[in-house]
Enzyme design. Structure first.
Site, PDB file in Angstrom:
ATOM      1  N   GLY A   1      -3.452   1.840   9.760  1.00  0.00           N
ATOM      2  CA  GLY A   1      -4.195   2.352   8.680  1.00  0.00           C
ATOM      3  C   GLY A   1      -3.973   1.055   7.795  1.00  0.00           C
ATOM      4  O   GLY A   1      -4.993   0.161   7.792  1.00  0.00           O
ATOM      5  N   GLY A   2      -3.011   1.126   6.831  1.00  0.00           N
ATOM      6  CA  GLY A   2      -2.891   0.229   5.759  1.00  0.00           C
ATOM      7  C   GLY A   2      -3.051  -1.378   6.163  1.00  0.00           C
ATOM      8  O   GLY A   2      -3.905  -2.052   5.557  1.00  0.00           O
TER       9      GLY A   2
ATOM     10  N   GLU B   1       0.939   9.647  16.591  1.00  0.00           N
ATOM     11  CA  GLU B   1       1.126   9.279  15.152  1.00  0.00           C
ATOM     12  C   GLU B   1       2.061   9.959  14.474  1.00  0.00           C
ATOM     13  O   GLU B   1       1.709  11.414  13.919  1.00  0.00           O
ATOM     14  CB  GLU B   1      -0.199   8.962  14.340  1.00  0.00           C
ATOM     15  CG  GLU B   1      -1.197   8.236  14.883  1.00  0.00           C
ATOM     16  CD  GLU B   1      -2.160   7.641  13.718  1.00  0.00           C
ATOM     17  OE1 GLU B   1      -2.046   6.547  13.661  1.00  0.00           O
ATOM     18  OE2 GLU B   1      -2.711   8.698  13.133  1.00  0.00           O
TER      19      GLU B   1
ATOM     20  N   SER C   1       2.597   3.095  10.193  1.00  0.00           N
ATOM     21  CA  SER C   1       3.148   1.823   9.512  1.00  0.00           C
ATOM     22  C   SER C   1       3.262   0.712  10.507  1.00  0.00           C
ATOM     23  O   SER C   1       4.545  -0.130  10.440  1.00  0.00           O
ATOM     24  CB  SER C   1       4.462   2.381   9.112  1.00  0.00           C
ATOM     25  OG  SER C   1       4.263   3.155   7.786  1.00  0.00           O
TER      26      SER C   1
ATOM     27  N   GLY D   1       1.830   5.627   6.743  1.00  0.00           N
ATOM     28  CA  GLY D   1       1.789   5.250   5.230  1.00  0.00           C
ATOM     29  C   GLY D   1       3.051   5.028   4.714  1.00  0.00           C
ATOM     30  O   GLY D   1       3.251   5.130   3.275  1.00  0.00           O
TER      31      GLY D   1
ATOM     32  N   ASN E   1      -7.880   1.830  11.249  1.00  0.00           N
ATOM     33  CA  ASN E   1      -8.558   3.177  10.455  1.00  0.00           C
ATOM     34  C   ASN E   1      -8.496   2.624   8.872  1.00  0.00           C
ATOM     35  O   ASN E   1      -7.541   2.859   8.382  1.00  0.00           O
ATOM     36  CB  ASN E   1      -7.584   4.161  10.797  1.00  0.00           C
ATOM     37  CG  ASN E   1      -8.015   5.413  10.311  1.00  0.00           C
ATOM     38  OD1 ASN E   1      -8.805   5.799   9.274  1.00  0.00           O
ATOM     39  ND2 ASN E   1      -6.916   6.516  10.204  1.00  0.00           N
ATOM     40  N   TRP E   2      -9.960   2.354   8.566  1.00  0.00           N
ATOM     41  CA  TRP E   2      -9.892   2.047   7.073  1.00  0.00           C
ATOM     42  C   TRP E   2      -9.836   3.407   6.139  1.00  0.00           C
ATOM     43  O   TRP E   2      -9.494   3.061   4.818  1.00  0.00           O
ATOM     44  CB  TRP E   2     -11.067   1.688   6.858  1.00  0.00           C
ATOM     45  CG  TRP E   2     -11.370   0.198   7.348  1.00  0.00           C
ATOM     46  CD1 TRP E   2     -10.551  -0.551   8.191  1.00  0.00           C
ATOM     47  CD2 TRP E   2     -12.494  -0.797   7.167  1.00  0.00           C
ATOM     48  NE1 TRP E   2     -11.056  -1.710   8.654  1.00  0.00           N
ATOM     49  CE2 TRP E   2     -12.259  -1.987   7.867  1.00  0.00           C
ATOM     50  CE3 TRP E   2     -13.479  -0.556   6.579  1.00  0.00           C
ATOM     51  CZ2 TRP E   2     -12.997  -2.942   8.165  1.00  0.00           C
ATOM     52  CZ3 TRP E   2     -14.682  -1.590   6.698  1.00  0.00           C
ATOM     53  CH2 TRP E   2     -14.089  -2.816   7.459  1.00  0.00           C
ATOM     54  N   LYS E   3      -9.556   4.738   6.855  1.00  0.00           N
ATOM     55  CA  LYS E   3      -9.604   5.964   5.857  1.00  0.00           C
ATOM     56  C   LYS E   3     -10.447   5.880   4.695  1.00  0.00           C
ATOM     57  O   LYS E   3     -11.592   5.436   4.958  1.00  0.00           O
ATOM     58  CB  LYS E   3      -7.935   6.035   5.458  1.00  0.00           C
ATOM     59  CG  LYS E   3      -6.960   6.017   6.436  1.00  0.00           C
ATOM     60  CD  LYS E   3      -5.688   6.282   6.172  1.00  0.00           C
ATOM     61  CE  LYS E   3      -4.903   6.308   7.551  1.00  0.00           C
ATOM     62  NZ  LYS E   3      -3.433   6.801   7.120  1.00  0.00           N
TER      63      LYS E   3
ATOM     64  N   HIS F   1      -7.054  13.436  13.372  1.00  0.00           N
ATOM     65  CA  HIS F   1      -6.102  12.402  12.590  1.00  0.00           C
ATOM     66  C   HIS F   1      -5.136  13.588  11.780  1.00  0.00           C
ATOM     67  O   HIS F   1      -5.823  14.797  11.368  1.00  0.00           O
ATOM     68  CB  HIS F   1      -6.650  11.631  11.611  1.00  0.00           C
ATOM     69  CG  HIS F   1      -5.815  10.656  11.049  1.00  0.00           C
ATOM     70  ND1 HIS F   1      -5.069  10.970   9.802  1.00  0.00           N
ATOM     71  CD2 HIS F   1      -5.326   9.439  11.424  1.00  0.00           C
ATOM     72  CE1 HIS F   1      -4.161   9.960   9.736  1.00  0.00           C
ATOM     73  NE2 HIS F   1      -4.382   8.973  10.364  1.00  0.00           N
TER      74      HIS F   1
ATOM     75  N   GLU G   1      -4.224  13.586   8.729  1.00  0.00           N
ATOM     76  CA  GLU G   1      -4.816  13.753   7.354  1.00  0.00           C
ATOM     77  C   GLU G   1      -6.126  14.839   7.353  1.00  0.00           C
ATOM     78  O   GLU G   1      -6.095  15.671   6.734  1.00  0.00           O
ATOM     79  CB  GLU G   1      -5.208  12.414   6.865  1.00  0.00           C
ATOM     80  CG  GLU G   1      -3.972  11.665   6.441  1.00  0.00           C
ATOM     81  CD  GLU G   1      -3.992  10.062   6.409  1.00  0.00           C
ATOM     82  OE1 GLU G   1      -5.087   9.459   6.385  1.00  0.00           O
ATOM     83  OE2 GLU G   1      -3.290   9.533   6.362  1.00  0.00           O
TER      84      GLU G   1
END
Ligand code: PGA
Length: 250
Positions: free
Chosen positions: A231-232, A166, A210, A172, A10-12, A96, A98
């Site tokens: 993600g990251g 999640e 994470s 993150g 997930n590159w966001k 998600h 976010e």
């Protein structure tokens, strides 16, 4: 029930065209050596079609990060599931945390978006997860159950649905739940899904929050963890591929 591991990036809101294509090419180049897991990249919508082109023939899939519930119409700035499919997507992430936080998305909205994904022929990756306050209040399992009941439409199948657990406090932050906490959550999600669909045993359950090469082996080894939503660490091809290589079961 054999469930093929899914490692989803997930590159966001990260990636301009040149960087995104380079990252997708690096993932494509390393995919075969990274094991048998299915790989998926979910770039920003501006990159879906160019990433799809860069991944062509590699077996790595492409997805969106959100979609509108409607197929088209007067919804300025929104993107429909049909548009994502047209651009080359096979998956879309919905609900998600976010999106739930930044855009006030309720379970009802997430459910409508899941239906939209199915209408367009996409698999929906439905995200659920508790906040730290909810975990500390001992409300994690009932909350996950309520989110599932509210967000998953009738008629779910293993081809149409992936669920991502999640914990909001793990996203993150570098913090992750213990193996026992993830195992409990996933066991509960599988049981609740069993009451919602006949094919619950085949639905893939991803852990997200994470996940990194260092913790991926223990997280991916948990019985009801069938992959990860990253993600990251998905922004570095080497880390993303190392996570994929950590899934040794299938
Ligand atoms: P993270 O994000 O891996 O950066 O914690 C996961 C996610 O939000 O999907």
């Amino acid at each position: 029930m054999a469930r093929r591991t899914l490692i989803a990036g997930n590159w966001k809101m990260n990636g301009l065209i040149a960087d995104g294509i380079a990252l997708a090419r690096d993932v494509a180049a390393g995919a075969a050596a990274a094991g048998k897991a299915e790989l998926l990249l979910c770039p920003p919508v501006t990159l879906v079609s160019s990433v799809a082109a860069a991944l062509k023939g590699s077996g790595v899939a492409v997805g969106g990060q959100d979609c509108h519930a409607k197929a088209n119409g007067a919804h300025t700035g929104d993107i429909s599931a049909e548009m994502l499919a047209d651009a080359g997507a096979q998956y879309v992430i919905v609900g998600h945390s976010e999106r739930r936080t930044d855009h006030g998305e309720t379970d009802g909205v997430v459910r409508a978006k899941t239906e939209a994904a199915w209408r367009a022929g996409l698999s929906a990756i439905v995200c659920i997860g508790e906040t730290l306050a909810q975990r500390e209040a001992g409300r994690t399992l009932p909350l996950l159950e309520a989110q599932l009941r509210g967000s998953i439409p009738a008629g779910a199948t293993a081809t149409k649905l992936v669920v991502a657990y999640e914990p909001v406090w793990a996203i993150g932050t570098g913090k992750t739940p213990t193996v026992a906490e993830v195992a409990d959550a996933h066991r509960h999600i599988r049981a609740v899904l069993g009451g919602l669909t006949t094919g619950a045993d085949a639905v893939r359950l991803l852990y997200g929050g994470s996940m990194k090469p260092a913790n991926a082996p223990e997280l991916l080894a948990i019985a009801d963890v069938d992959g990860g939503l990253i993600g990251g660490a998905s922004l570095k091809a080497g880390d993303f591929l190392a996570i994929a290589a950590a899934s040794t079961t299938n």
